[in-house]
Design a protein around this motif. Structure first.
Motif, mmCIF file in Angstrom:
data_model
loop_
_atom_site.group_PDB
_atom_site.id
_atom_site.type_symbol
_atom_site.label_atom_id
_atom_site.label_comp_id
_atom_site.label_asym_id
_atom_site.label_seq_id
_atom_site.Cartn_x
_atom_site.Cartn_y
_atom_site.Cartn_z
ATOM 1 N N LEU A 86 114.833 19.675 46.249
ATOM 2 C CA LEU A 86 116.165 19.442 45.668
ATOM 3 C C LEU A 86 116.977 20.729 45.623
ATOM 4 O O LEU A 86 118.186 20.728 45.866
ATOM 5 N N SER A 87 116.312 21.840 45.334
ATOM 6 C CA SER A 87 116.987 23.135 45.313
ATOM 7 C C SER A 87 117.454 23.511 46.719
ATOM 8 O O SER A 87 118.561 24.030 46.909
ATOM 9 N N GLN A 88 116.606 23.235 47.725
ATOM 10 C CA GLN A 88 116.982 23.538 49.111
ATOM 11 C C GLN A 88 118.149 22.666 49.559
ATOM 12 O O GLN A 88 119.094 23.153 50.199
ATOM 13 N N ILE A 89 118.122 21.377 49.236
ATOM 14 C CA ILE A 89 119.208 20.476 49.608
ATOM 15 C C ILE A 89 120.533 20.958 49.003
ATOM 16 O O ILE A 89 121.566 21.004 49.684
ATOM 17 N N LYS A 90 120.479 21.340 47.751
ATOM 18 C CA LYS A 90 121.676 21.842 47.077
ATOM 19 C C LYS A 90 122.200 23.111 47.754
ATOM 20 O O LYS A 90 123.404 23.279 47.956
ATOM 21 N N GLY A 91 121.269 24.016 48.123
ATOM 22 C CA GLY A 91 121.661 25.261 48.777
ATOM 23 C C GLY A 91 122.277 25.026 50.146
ATOM 24 O O GLY A 91 123.266 25.685 50.519
ATOM 25 N N ILE A 92 121.707 24.098 50.929
ATOM 26 C CA ILE A 92 122.255 23.788 52.255
ATOM 27 C C ILE A 92 123.673 23.238 52.126
ATOM 28 O O ILE A 92 124.594 23.661 52.837
ATOM 29 N N LYS A 93 123.848 22.298 51.216
ATOM 30 C CA LYS A 93 125.192 21.726 50.994
ATOM 31 C C LYS A 93 126.197 22.806 50.627
ATOM 32 O O LYS A 93 127.322 22.839 51.137
ATOM 33 N N ARG A 94 125.777 23.694 49.718
ATOM 34 C CA ARG A 94 126.683 24.732 49.226
ATOM 35 C C ARG A 94 127.112 25.678 50.350
ATOM 36 O O ARG A 94 128.301 26.018 50.474
ATOM 37 N N PHE A 103 129.364 22.452 63.387
ATOM 38 C CA PHE A 103 128.173 22.364 64.218
ATOM 39 C C PHE A 103 128.166 21.038 64.977
ATOM 40 O O PHE A 103 128.683 20.031 64.512
ATOM 41 N N ASP A 104 127.576 21.094 66.178
ATOM 42 C CA ASP A 104 127.453 19.895 67.012
ATOM 43 C C ASP A 104 126.175 19.131 66.701
ATOM 44 O O ASP A 104 126.123 17.915 66.869
ATOM 45 N N PHE A 105 125.143 19.849 66.285
ATOM 46 C CA PHE A 105 123.899 19.198 65.871
ATOM 47 C C PHE A 105 123.111 20.141 64.975
ATOM 48 O O PHE A 105 123.384 21.349 64.916
ATOM 49 N N VAL A 106 122.145 19.576 64.276
ATOM 50 C CA VAL A 106 121.267 20.341 63.395
ATOM 51 C C VAL A 106 119.886 20.423 64.032
ATOM 52 O O VAL A 106 119.336 19.402 64.473
ATOM 53 N N TYR A 107 119.339 21.625 64.088
ATOM 54 C CA TYR A 107 117.993 21.841 64.614
ATOM 55 C C TYR A 107 117.157 22.427 63.477
ATOM 56 O O TYR A 107 117.367 23.568 63.068
ATOM 57 N N ALA A 108 116.245 21.633 62.943
ATOM 58 C CA ALA A 108 115.423 22.076 61.820
ATOM 59 C C ALA A 108 114.030 22.436 62.315
ATOM 60 O O ALA A 108 113.464 21.735 63.162
ATOM 61 N N HIS A 109 113.518 23.515 61.791
ATOM 62 C CA HIS A 109 112.184 23.938 62.207
ATOM 63 C C HIS A 109 111.183 23.589 61.128
ATOM 64 O O HIS A 109 111.199 24.143 60.049
ATOM 65 N N PHE A 110 110.335 22.647 61.450
ATOM 66 C CA PHE A 110 109.283 22.036 60.636
ATOM 67 C C PHE A 110 109.835 20.833 59.875
ATOM 68 O O PHE A 110 111.013 20.756 59.517
ATOM 69 N N MET A 111 108.941 19.886 59.664
ATOM 70 C CA MET A 111 109.320 18.587 59.110
ATOM 71 C C MET A 111 109.987 18.701 57.743
ATOM 72 O O MET A 111 110.995 18.026 57.467
ATOM 73 N N MET A 112 109.434 19.540 56.858
ATOM 74 C CA MET A 112 109.996 19.628 55.508
ATOM 75 C C MET A 112 111.448 20.091 55.540
ATOM 76 O O MET A 112 112.292 19.567 54.805
ATOM 77 N N ASN A 113 111.748 21.067 56.398
ATOM 78 C CA ASN A 113 113.134 21.531 56.514
ATOM 79 C C ASN A 113 114.021 20.443 57.104
ATOM 80 O O ASN A 113 115.191 20.309 56.737
ATOM 81 N N GLY A 114 113.451 19.665 58.035
ATOM 82 C CA GLY A 114 114.217 18.580 58.633
ATOM 83 C C GLY A 114 114.584 17.514 57.625
ATOM 84 O O GLY A 114 115.721 17.013 57.608
ATOM 85 N N ILE A 115 113.637 17.140 56.770
ATOM 86 C CA ILE A 115 113.916 16.125 55.754
ATOM 87 C C ILE A 115 114.965 16.626 54.765
ATOM 88 O O ILE A 115 115.873 15.888 54.368
ATOM 89 N N SER A 116 114.866 17.899 54.384
ATOM 90 C CA SER A 116 115.887 18.470 53.496
ATOM 91 C C SER A 116 117.253 18.485 54.164
ATOM 92 O O SER A 116 118.267 18.153 53.546
ATOM 93 N N ALA A 117 117.283 18.856 55.457
ATOM 94 C CA ALA A 117 118.552 18.921 56.183
ATOM 95 C C ALA A 117 119.205 17.542 56.276
ATOM 96 O O ALA A 117 120.418 17.390 56.068
ATOM 97 N N VAL A 118 118.399 16.537 56.585
ATOM 98 C CA VAL A 118 118.924 15.166 56.686
ATOM 99 C C VAL A 118 119.572 14.738 55.378
ATOM 100 O O VAL A 118 120.689 14.200 55.355
#
Length: 374
Positions: A86-94, A103-118
């Motif tokens: 939740l802290s990471q999601i908030k930080g990404i949004k901010r 950005f044209d697309f999001v490239y997340a490295h590792f599943m946990m970062n991908g789920i947060s990015a989504v």
């Protein structure tokens, strides 16, 4: 293209060795002419660490929102990782809102970062891609409520898996096979190449009269540094080089080098060795093996699917990683036969051309563009 990378596994001045392989790949994206922004969440506890001068040339724009972590513990139906997520999601949004990132697309490295990015950026209606490099996805899913996990990964346009094992696990989650690109990790062959062995031994004050076995990785039980040490102790005129750190610290007369070294020195010390040994029990795609091959070293490693994706019998012997006797036999058979060792070295160098990081970066972006066109 404008690429937004989300990865908390990325080097910083406070942690220069973290996620070096991610850094190397993303820098290649920039070299190919793309504009890259990186959001790399940083645990607030690392703020007390001492900074170094540099972790390398940075061609991207990096943003480092602070996050709070509560580790990863299961308490009833609740996993404490949710606090960090939740802290990471908030930080990404901010960060995206504050800096008006395009950005044209999001490239997340590792599943946990991908789920947060989504879950942070789905309102932007941009495609998401995730690089999967974990050693095992099954264990990771237990950190999330099942419905939440399934709903999140359904929003991913494509996956880059570093092994067939991970590809098959993704298929098991219901991901279409044509949405998965399997591409093992790669190295920068302008940095990782074979140096003169005698010169490197002289530079690092290593013995000239011993056959040297190299190990690179964390000193952890599943990596097997102590199994390597046990395997070489009964071999005559053999010493071991241990590059890394961790709780399973190898100690003994066979240890001729033991140090946590910066990535710039690893290819030089590898070049001083005769073979590379890593009896790992699990991997995603092993960067240390790819680096050793690029330096022309024969490999003794584990007969597990993810290592078998990287190693060919022409330069490697793969055994049960827990069988120290088999390790000792494999090491001894290579070190005692100079002609075979030389041939394996040549084969390793030739095979390493399949794992060049520039080619890997281009292939990944071609896959992404193809999926976006569909």
């Amino acid at each position: 293209m404008k690429i937004l990378v989300v990865s908390n596994n990325y080097p910083s001045l406070k942690n220069p060795s973290r996620g070096v392989f991610v850094y190397n790949l993303i820098q290649q994206f920039c070299k190919l002419g793309h504009e890259v922004s990186i959001i790399s969440s940083e645990n607030i506890l690392t703020s007390k660490r001492k900074k170094v001068e540099t972790y390398g040339i940075e061609n991207c724009t990096v943003y480092r929102p602070k996050v709070v972590s509560a580790s990863n513990m299961q308490i009833g139906s609740f996993n404490t990782y949710k606090v960090a997520e939740l802290s990471q999601i908030k930080g990404i949004k901010r960060i995206v809102k504050k800096h008006n990132l395009k950005f044209d697309f999001v490239y997340a490295h590792f599943m946990m970062n991908g789920i947060s990015a989504v879950n942070a950026l789905k309102s932007y209606n941009k495609p998401f891609f995730i690089a999967i490099g974990e050693s095992d996805l099954i264990r990771l899913t237990k950190m999330y409520p099942k419905d939440y996990f399934n709903q999140s990964i359904k929003q991913i346009r494509g996956f880059v898996a570093v092994s067939n094992k991970l590809k098959n696990q993704l298929i098991g989650f219901g991901i279409p096979e044509n949405s998965i690109f399997m591409k093992p990790n790669a190295v920068d062959l302008t940095r990782f190449y074979q140096r003169n062995k005698a010169a490197m031994r002289k530079k690092y004050k290593l013995p000239m009269d011993l056959k040297l076995v190299a190990f690179v990785g964390r000193f952890l039980p599943h990596k097997g540094p102590l199994r390597v040490l046990e395997a070489v102790q009964n071999l005559n005129n053999v010493g071991a080089l241990f590059m890394g750190n961790g709780p399973q610290e190898p100690v003994g007369s066979s240890v001729v080098f033991k140090e946590s070294v910066p990535s710039s020195k690893i290819p030089e010390i590898l070049s001083a060795a005769d073979i590379f040994v890593l009896p790992t029990q699990r991997e995603g795609s092993c960067n240390a093996i790819a680096e050793a091959i690029a330096c022309g070293l024969p490999v003794v490693s584990s007969k597990i699917p993810e290592v078998m994706d990287q190693c060919h019998p022409s330069f490697s012997i793969l055994v049960d990683p827990m069988d120290v006797t088999a390790l000792e036999s494999a090491i001894g058979s290579i070190l005692s036969d100079e002609e075979r060792r030389t041939e394996m070295s040549r084969n390793a160098l030739e095979y390493s051309k399949n794992f060049e990081i520039g080619e890997r970066a281009s292939s990944i972006l071609n896959f992404v563009e193809g999926m976006m066109e569909e």
